[in-house]
Design a protein around this motif. Sequence first.
Motif, PDB file in Angstrom:
ATOM      1  N   ALA A 108       1.288 -34.260   7.460  1.00  0.00           N
ATOM      2  CA  ALA A 108       1.733 -34.012   8.838  1.00  0.00           C
ATOM      3  C   ALA A 108       1.845 -32.508   9.056  1.00  0.00           C
ATOM      4  CB  ALA A 108       3.074 -34.693   9.081  1.00  0.00           C
ATOM      5  N   GLU A 109       1.038 -31.971   9.941  1.00  0.00           N
ATOM      6  CA  GLU A 109       1.110 -30.524  10.220  1.00  0.00           C
ATOM      7  C   GLU A 109       2.277 -30.254  11.156  1.00  0.00           C
ATOM      8  OE1 GLU A 109      -2.795 -30.016  11.887  1.00  0.00           O
ATOM      9  OE2 GLU A 109      -3.609 -29.348   9.974  1.00  0.00           O
ATOM     10  N   GLN A 110       2.496 -31.205  12.044  1.00  0.00           N
ATOM     11  CA  GLN A 110       3.578 -31.104  13.009  1.00  0.00           C
ATOM     12  C   GLN A 110       4.187 -32.487  13.161  1.00  0.00           C
ATOM     13  OE1 GLN A 110       1.911 -28.913  16.363  1.00  0.00           O
ATOM     14  NE2 GLN A 110       3.727 -29.487  17.523  1.00  0.00           N
ATOM     15  N   GLY A 111       5.503 -32.586  13.055  1.00  0.00           N
ATOM     16  CA  GLY A 111       6.144 -33.894  13.131  1.00  0.00           C
ATOM     17  C   GLY A 111       6.356 -34.463  11.741  1.00  0.00           C
ATOM     18  N   SER A 112       6.821 -35.714  11.671  1.00  0.00           N
ATOM     19  CA  SER A 112       7.101 -36.292  10.360  1.00  0.00           C
ATOM     20  C   SER A 112       6.615 -37.731  10.257  1.00  0.00           C
ATOM     21  CB  SER A 112       8.596 -36.214  10.047  1.00  0.00           C
ATOM     22  OG  SER A 112       9.278 -37.191  10.787  1.00  0.00           O
ATOM     23  N   VAL A 113       6.283 -38.103   9.016  1.00  0.00           N
ATOM     24  CA  VAL A 113       5.831 -39.466   8.716  1.00  0.00           C
ATOM     25  C   VAL A 113       6.670 -39.973   7.554  1.00  0.00           C
ATOM     26  CG1 VAL A 113       3.881 -40.866   7.906  1.00  0.00           C
ATOM     27  CG2 VAL A 113       3.459 -38.921   9.429  1.00  0.00           C
ATOM     28  N   ARG A 114       7.293 -41.125   7.711  1.00  0.00           N
ATOM     29  CA  ARG A 114       8.036 -41.750   6.620  1.00  0.00           C
ATOM     30  C   ARG A 114       7.587 -43.194   6.482  1.00  0.00           C
ATOM     31  NH1 ARG A 114       8.674 -37.384   5.832  1.00  0.00           N
ATOM     32  NH2 ARG A 114      10.511 -36.095   5.520  1.00  0.00           N
ATOM     33  N   VAL A 115       7.314 -43.601   5.242  1.00  0.00           N
ATOM     34  CA  VAL A 115       6.935 -44.977   4.965  1.00  0.00           C
ATOM     35  C   VAL A 115       7.911 -45.475   3.903  1.00  0.00           C
ATOM     36  CG1 VAL A 115       5.063 -46.498   4.234  1.00  0.00           C
ATOM     37  CG2 VAL A 115       4.523 -44.402   5.474  1.00  0.00           C
ATOM     38  N   PHE A 116       8.579 -46.577   4.140  1.00  0.00           N
ATOM     39  CA  PHE A 116       9.701 -47.053   3.303  1.00  0.00           C
ATOM     40  C   PHE A 116      10.742 -45.939   3.147  1.00  0.00           C
ATOM     41  CE2 PHE A 116       5.740 -48.857   1.256  1.00  0.00           C
ATOM     42  CZ  PHE A 116       5.842 -50.117   1.806  1.00  0.00           C
ATOM     43  N   GLY A 117      10.871 -45.092   4.149  1.00  0.00           N
ATOM     44  CA  GLY A 117      11.827 -43.977   4.084  1.00  0.00           C
ATOM     45  C   GLY A 117      11.339 -42.800   3.265  1.00  0.00           C
ATOM     46  N   LEU A 118      10.114 -42.872   2.734  1.00  0.00           N
ATOM     47  CA  LEU A 118       9.590 -41.812   1.853  1.00  0.00           C
ATOM     48  C   LEU A 118       8.479 -41.035   2.549  1.00  0.00           C
ATOM     49  CD1 LEU A 118       9.139 -44.103  -1.302  1.00  0.00           C
ATOM     50  CD2 LEU A 118      11.020 -42.488  -0.898  1.00  0.00           C
ATOM     51  N   ASP A 119       8.291 -39.793   2.109  1.00  0.00           N
ATOM     52  CA  ASP A 119       7.183 -38.981   2.607  1.00  0.00           C
ATOM     53  C   ASP A 119       5.939 -39.339   1.773  1.00  0.00           C
ATOM     54  OD1 ASP A 119       5.256 -37.055   2.983  1.00  0.00           O
ATOM     55  OD2 ASP A 119       6.650 -35.349   2.917  1.00  0.00           O
ATOM     56  N   PRO A 120       4.911 -39.936   2.386  1.00  0.00           N
ATOM     57  CA  PRO A 120       3.767 -40.405   1.595  1.00  0.00           C
ATOM     58  C   PRO A 120       2.952 -39.295   0.943  1.00  0.00           C
ATOM     59  CG  PRO A 120       3.393 -40.789   3.953  1.00  0.00           C
ATOM     60  CD  PRO A 120       4.793 -40.272   3.815  1.00  0.00           C
TER      61      PRO A 120
ATOM     62  N   PRO B  47      13.168 -49.090   9.379  1.00  0.00           N
ATOM     63  CA  PRO B  47      11.751 -49.309   9.671  1.00  0.00           C
ATOM     64  C   PRO B  47      10.881 -49.118   8.435  1.00  0.00           C
ATOM     65  CG  PRO B  47      12.527 -47.263  10.678  1.00  0.00           C
ATOM     66  CD  PRO B  47      13.717 -47.922  10.070  1.00  0.00           C
ATOM     67  N   VAL B  48       9.790 -49.861   8.361  1.00  0.00           N
ATOM     68  CA  VAL B  48       8.828 -49.677   7.280  1.00  0.00           C
ATOM     69  C   VAL B  48       8.064 -48.370   7.506  1.00  0.00           C
ATOM     70  CG1 VAL B  48       6.714 -50.617   6.276  1.00  0.00           C
ATOM     71  CG2 VAL B  48       8.586 -52.128   6.837  1.00  0.00           C
ATOM     72  N   ILE B  49       7.717 -48.142   8.762  1.00  0.00           N
ATOM     73  CA  ILE B  49       7.001 -46.906   9.115  1.00  0.00           C
ATOM     74  C   ILE B  49       7.800 -46.218  10.215  1.00  0.00           C
ATOM     75  CG2 ILE B  49       4.891 -45.960  10.161  1.00  0.00           C
ATOM     76  CD1 ILE B  49       3.376 -48.355   8.991  1.00  0.00           C
ATOM     77  N   ASN B  50       8.046 -44.938  10.019  1.00  0.00           N
ATOM     78  CA  ASN B  50       8.733 -44.168  11.049  1.00  0.00           C
ATOM     79  C   ASN B  50       8.012 -42.835  11.244  1.00  0.00           C
ATOM     80  OD1 ASN B  50      10.851 -44.060  12.954  1.00  0.00           O
ATOM     81  ND2 ASN B  50      11.832 -42.502  11.695  1.00  0.00           N
ATOM     82  N   ILE B  51       7.459 -42.675  12.427  1.00  0.00           N
ATOM     83  CA  ILE B  51       6.677 -41.463  12.718  1.00  0.00           C
ATOM     84  C   ILE B  51       7.327 -40.778  13.915  1.00  0.00           C
ATOM     85  CG2 ILE B  51       4.405 -40.649  13.527  1.00  0.00           C
ATOM     86  CD1 ILE B  51       3.201 -43.045  12.022  1.00  0.00           C
ATOM     87  N   GLU B  52       7.540 -39.479  13.763  1.00  0.00           N
ATOM     88  CA  GLU B  52       8.162 -38.747  14.875  1.00  0.00           C
ATOM     89  C   GLU B  52       7.372 -37.506  15.219  1.00  0.00           C
ATOM     90  OE1 GLU B  52      12.301 -38.070  14.043  1.00  0.00           O
ATOM     91  OE2 GLU B  52      12.624 -40.229  13.807  1.00  0.00           O
ATOM     92  N   GLY B  53       6.967 -37.421  16.460  1.00  0.00           N
ATOM     93  CA  GLY B  53       6.328 -36.211  16.995  1.00  0.00           C
ATOM     94  C   GLY B  53       5.114 -35.751  16.207  1.00  0.00           C
ATOM     95  N   LEU B  54       4.299 -36.697  15.751  1.00  0.00           N
ATOM     96  CA  LEU B  54       3.147 -36.332  14.906  1.00  0.00           C
ATOM     97  C   LEU B  54       1.976 -35.839  15.762  1.00  0.00           C
ATOM     98  CD1 LEU B  54       1.799 -36.279  12.087  1.00  0.00           C
ATOM     99  CD2 LEU B  54       1.052 -38.635  12.527  1.00  0.00           C
ATOM    100  N   THR B  55       1.608 -34.584  15.520  1.00  0.00           N
ATOM    101  CA  THR B  55       0.451 -34.007  16.206  1.00  0.00           C
ATOM    102  C   THR B  55      -0.553 -33.567  15.152  1.00  0.00           C
ATOM    103  OG1 THR B  55       1.690 -33.294  18.141  1.00  0.00           O
ATOM    104  CG2 THR B  55      -0.318 -32.073  17.684  1.00  0.00           C
ATOM    105  N   ARG B  56      -1.822 -33.881  15.401  1.00  0.00           N
ATOM    106  CA  ARG B  56      -2.869 -33.475  14.454  1.00  0.00           C
ATOM    107  C   ARG B  56      -4.052 -32.898  15.219  1.00  0.00           C
ATOM    108  NH1 ARG B  56      -3.722 -32.790   8.842  1.00  0.00           N
ATOM    109  NH2 ARG B  56      -5.874 -32.116   8.819  1.00  0.00           N
ATOM    110  N   ARG B  57      -4.433 -31.694  14.839  1.00  0.00           N
ATOM    111  CA  ARG B  57      -5.614 -31.074  15.451  1.00  0.00           C
ATOM    112  C   ARG B  57      -6.714 -30.963  14.425  1.00  0.00           C
ATOM    113  NH1 ARG B  57      -1.296 -28.303  17.306  1.00  0.00           N
ATOM    114  NH2 ARG B  57      -0.960 -28.457  19.553  1.00  0.00           N
TER     115      ARG B  57
END
Length: 252
Positions: free
Chosen positions: A60-72, A7-17
């Motif tokens: 990402a405070e909680q969960g993870s964000v990957r773009v092109f497999g990288l942490d932005p 995936p180009v973008i892969n986001i898992e369990g991202l929570t933001r307050r």
Amino acid sequence: MTGGGAPVINIEGLTRRFGAHVALDAVSLSLPRGGVYGLVGANGAGKTTLIRHILGLLRAEQGSVRVFGLDPVADPVGVLSRIGYLSEENDLPGWMRVHELIRYTRAFYPRWDDAYAEELRGAFALDASAKVGNLSKGQKARAGLLIALAYRPELLVLDEPSSGLDPIVRRDILGAVIRTIADEGRTVLFSSHLLEEVEQVADHVTMIDHGRIVLSAPLDSIKESHRAGAHVPSLDEIFVARVAASPAGTAG
Ligand code: ATP
């Protein structure tokens, strides 16, 4: 068309307050390479907050964000050098002339395509010697789009690209640009609350409401699964029905 592979973008369990307010609530999203992804939601639903995480502007405070497999956040150069971005505010330096803006921006991108930039400038009817600060809102949006496109990014992210654009620009320019990019196998993610417009260009639609994803699927299958006999509802009707049905409440 949506493609396979990583995936180009892969986001898992991202929570933001933000204080006590939950802007994103356990968002998971995986966007394969290629195709046009429409992110729709009412004002305040969380679209910009999600995009800011994709660009690494929020951690990402909680969960993870990957773009092109990288942490932005950890690798901003690796990620941002491959993304074209046009924000809702589109805050371009007003003191520059259009040709200076183009020359300035191209210095950051080794893959900048001069011929394409010039082609876009012509198509967008932008005067090279005009001062950016004197451009109309629609012309500024065209200039912003030009510099987001001219290095042919793998991923184009547009946050409410239509705000301030007249219908002709929206249909002829934005629609054509978005489709061309997708046809070249690249990926477009754009947020909008203009559901008619999303319906015209998106292959895949993600609906967000009060920070939660209430629906994410190919447009065709969304329409088919909401069909009532001979009546195929518009995306607008589907959105109202889904958002009203979600536990978070209303579209307001
Ligand atoms: P719009 O269509 O109006 O741009 P949106 O879907 O992009 O809305 P966001 O800008 O992501 O929504 O905002 C989601 C929620 O988070 C809103 O309630 C907003 O007020 C809140 N929010 C966003 N950024 C901040 C911030 N920096 N500080 C406090 N609250 C914030």
